[in-house]
Structure formats: structure tokens, C-alpha cells
Design an enzyme around this catalytic site. Structure first.
Site, PDB file in Angstrom:
ATOM      1  N   ASP A 142       0.674  -1.511  -0.167  1.00  0.00           N
ATOM      2  CA  ASP A 142       0.048  -0.156  -0.054  1.00  0.00           C
ATOM      3  C   ASP A 142       0.784   1.226   0.086  1.00  0.00           C
ATOM      4  O   ASP A 142       1.998   1.384   0.189  1.00  0.00           O
ATOM      5  CB  ASP A 142      -0.978   0.311   1.172  1.00  0.00           C
ATOM      6  CG  ASP A 142      -0.249  -0.708   2.462  1.00  0.00           C
ATOM      7  OD1 ASP A 142       0.830  -0.776   2.449  1.00  0.00           O
ATOM      8  OD2 ASP A 142      -1.199  -1.168   3.394  1.00  0.00           O
ATOM      9  N   ASN A 199      -8.190  -2.824  13.752  1.00  0.00           N
ATOM     10  CA  ASN A 199      -9.540  -2.970  13.292  1.00  0.00           C
ATOM     11  C   ASN A 199      -9.581  -4.144  12.356  1.00  0.00           C
ATOM     12  O   ASN A 199     -10.638  -4.285  11.671  1.00  0.00           O
ATOM     13  CB  ASN A 199     -10.004  -1.698  12.616  1.00  0.00           C
ATOM     14  CG  ASN A 199      -9.421  -1.365  11.471  1.00  0.00           C
ATOM     15  OD1 ASN A 199      -8.435  -2.065  11.220  1.00  0.00           O
ATOM     16  ND2 ASN A 199      -9.718  -0.239  10.866  1.00  0.00           N
ATOM     17  N   HIS A 211      -7.672  -4.777   9.530  1.00  0.00           N
ATOM     18  CA  HIS A 211      -7.363  -4.478   8.336  1.00  0.00           C
ATOM     19  C   HIS A 211      -5.888  -5.166   7.876  1.00  0.00           C
ATOM     20  O   HIS A 211      -5.257  -5.507   8.461  1.00  0.00           O
ATOM     21  CB  HIS A 211      -7.239  -2.987   7.999  1.00  0.00           C
ATOM     22  CG  HIS A 211      -5.928  -2.236   8.365  1.00  0.00           C
ATOM     23  ND1 HIS A 211      -6.132  -0.959   8.870  1.00  0.00           N
ATOM     24  CD2 HIS A 211      -4.774  -2.637   8.477  1.00  0.00           C
ATOM     25  CE1 HIS A 211      -4.940  -0.415   9.533  1.00  0.00           C
ATOM     26  NE2 HIS A 211      -3.984  -1.553   9.246  1.00  0.00           N
ATOM     27  N   GLU A 221      -9.828  -1.681   4.985  1.00  0.00           N
ATOM     28  CA  GLU A 221     -10.459  -1.198   6.011  1.00  0.00           C
ATOM     29  C   GLU A 221     -11.787  -2.155   6.265  1.00  0.00           C
ATOM     30  O   GLU A 221     -12.280  -2.762   5.103  1.00  0.00           O
ATOM     31  CB  GLU A 221     -10.590   0.250   6.083  1.00  0.00           C
ATOM     32  CG  GLU A 221      -9.594   0.908   6.111  1.00  0.00           C
ATOM     33  CD  GLU A 221      -8.769   1.120   7.473  1.00  0.00           C
ATOM     34  OE1 GLU A 221      -8.538   0.309   8.095  1.00  0.00           O
ATOM     35  OE2 GLU A 221      -8.383   2.313   7.851  1.00  0.00           O
TER      36      GLU A 221
END
Ligand code: F6R
Length: 236
Positions: A66, A135, A137, A142
Site C-alpha cells: 500500500d 480493526n 485491516h 479497512e
């Protein structure tokens, strides 16, 4: 899923590096997806150490998972800079085989399509090395990300931006990123997920207990045939 419990983050790095080196030995010209963040730093250090005495990345193609939107590759907080600092500048590797999404491309949709095409032209990912967000990811996919996503632009959650604020002293964490999609990651032959620290405890618990669901992106990995998860004691 195979679970490996390591003592601490250093141990996670040592075990991950051994697995990566074994993979490179048995898979000539392989294509790797690379994570950034705190957890993989020890793995990169071990890999660099090993590469001083043996062939490692000479025939390998690398794709960063990313990149932040708005950061040029030479920005010190960009993921491209991170991977250069942690790995590329320290090992023998053909730089023309090292790829990263361009976060300042004028047309982001076209950049995502270009990156995805480059991955597919390389034959897809062989070994994907991933970190885990608090979370859930993976890459920067996400919660809510489609399991059918290829490389795309994401809006980063507040928790992700807060978790990464330490890399942006004096500046704002970008609100968007380009990430390899879940489908691209799931196309890998083998997946290695690294998690460390007590902040990941809840995410690891959810990964163990929840069936695949888009609210917890890492749960997609349950549909993959070859996933190894390495956690330290604090996380696992
Ligand atoms: C970074 C990335 C993220 C991180 C994750 C965990 O390239 O893709 O998924 O791996 O946010 O980061 P750390 O290890 O810093 O907790």
C-alpha cells in the site's frame, strides 16, 4: 490456518524471516507482497542479516502492499521510503523489480489499474506478507472492504490514522491510501500474517473466532488454503 506463537516481536521477525528465506530458496523468481509498520521491522532486519551471507532477493519481484495518497515516493513517511530504508537499500536486489503504488499519480483510478496489471503481469503474488490492523485491516483494506477488491483507493479510518500518527510528526496522516485489494492478496500462493503487541489482542481473538465477514477484513484469510499466522505472546 497455521498458528505460531512467538515470544515477542523480535521472535516474530526471526520466525517470519526463516519462513521467507525458505520460501525464496524453494521458489525461484518469486513475487512477494510486502507490509510496512512496526511489526515487520524485526523481520526485515533478520532478512538483511541473512542476505549478507546467502543469496536472497536476487531473483525476486517485490510489490508494496500500500501507499498513502498524496505522499511522493521520496517523502520520509511514505511506505515506499519505509521499504527502501528497511530492505531495498540494504540488500542486493534488482530495483527495477521493486514496485510501489504511486500516491501522487494524477489519476488514482488509472494508477490502481496500472498497479494491479503490473502484479498480474508478474504472475500474481506468490508469497504475501501481511500485518494486522487493530480493526482487522490487511494491507489498508479497512472494515467494509469487499472481498472481491483488487488494487483500489481507500478512505482510512480514524483508528488507522491515529495508529500511524507517530510516523507523521508535525504533519497530518493522509486520509486516503492505495492498497492491494483482498482478492489480489487472496490470489497469493501462500500468506504470512504477523501480529505483535497487546493492542492486537482483540483483533487476534476476532480472527480466531469470527467466520469470514467484511466487517473484519482479515477474516477473509479463512478462505485461503495456506495461511500462517505468527503472533507474539502479547497479541496471541
Ligand atoms: C502497512 C499495512 C498495514 C499494517 C498494519 C499493522 O503496509 O499494510 O496493514 O501492516 O497496520 O501495522 P503495525 O505493524 O505497525 O501495527
Amino acid at each position: 490456518m497455521r498458528w505460531i506463537l512467538a515470544n515477542d516481536v523480535e521472535d516474530v521477525g526471526r520466525i517470519a524471516s526463516d519462513i521467507v528465506l525458505d520460501y525464496l530458496k524453494s521458489h525461484y523468481e518469486s513475487v512477494l507482497a510486502l507490509p510496512t509498520g512496526r511489526t515487520p521491522e524485526a523481520m526485515y532486519n533478520k532478512l538483511v542479516e541473512a542476505c549478507q551471507t546467502q543469496q536472497c532477493f536476487e531473483h525476486t519481484t517485490l510489490f508494496n502492499l500500500d501507499e498513502y495518497v498524496g505522499l511522493p515516493t521520496d517523502h520520509p513517511s511514505s511506505f515506499a521510503s519505509y521499504v527502501r530504508r528497511c530492505l531495498l537499500d540494504r540488500v542486493k536486489i534488482d530495483k527495477s523489480r521493486c514496485h510501489a503504488p504511486n500516491g501522487v499519480a494524477p489519476n488514482l483510478a488509472a494508477e490502481c489499474a496500472r498497479y494491479e496489471r503490473a502484479i498480474q503481469l508478474a504472475g500474481g503474488i506468490d508469497l504475501a506478507i501481511l500485518g494486522l490492523g487493530t480493526n482487522g485491516h490487511i494491507g489498508f483494506n479497512e472494515p467494509g472492504s469487499s472481498f472481491n477488491s483488487t488494487t483500489h483507493v481507500v478512505n482510512l479510518s480514524e483508528s488507522t490514522r491515529t495508529a500511524n500518527a507517530e510516523y507523521f510528526t508535525g504533519g497530518e496522516v493522509p486520509k486516503q491510501a492505495i492498497t492491494m485489494g483482498i482478492e489480489t492478496i487472496m490470489g497469493a500462493d501462500r500468506i504470512l500474517l504477523l501480529a505483535s503487541g497487546s493492542k492486537k489482542k482483540d483483533a487476534i481473538r476476532r480472527l480466531r473466532n469470527e467466520p469470514p465477514n467484511i466487517d473484519f477484513p482479515a477474516s477473509a484469510l479463512k478462505n485461503h488454503r495456506d495461511v500462517t499466522i505468527i503472533t507474539d505472546r502479547a497479541a496471541g
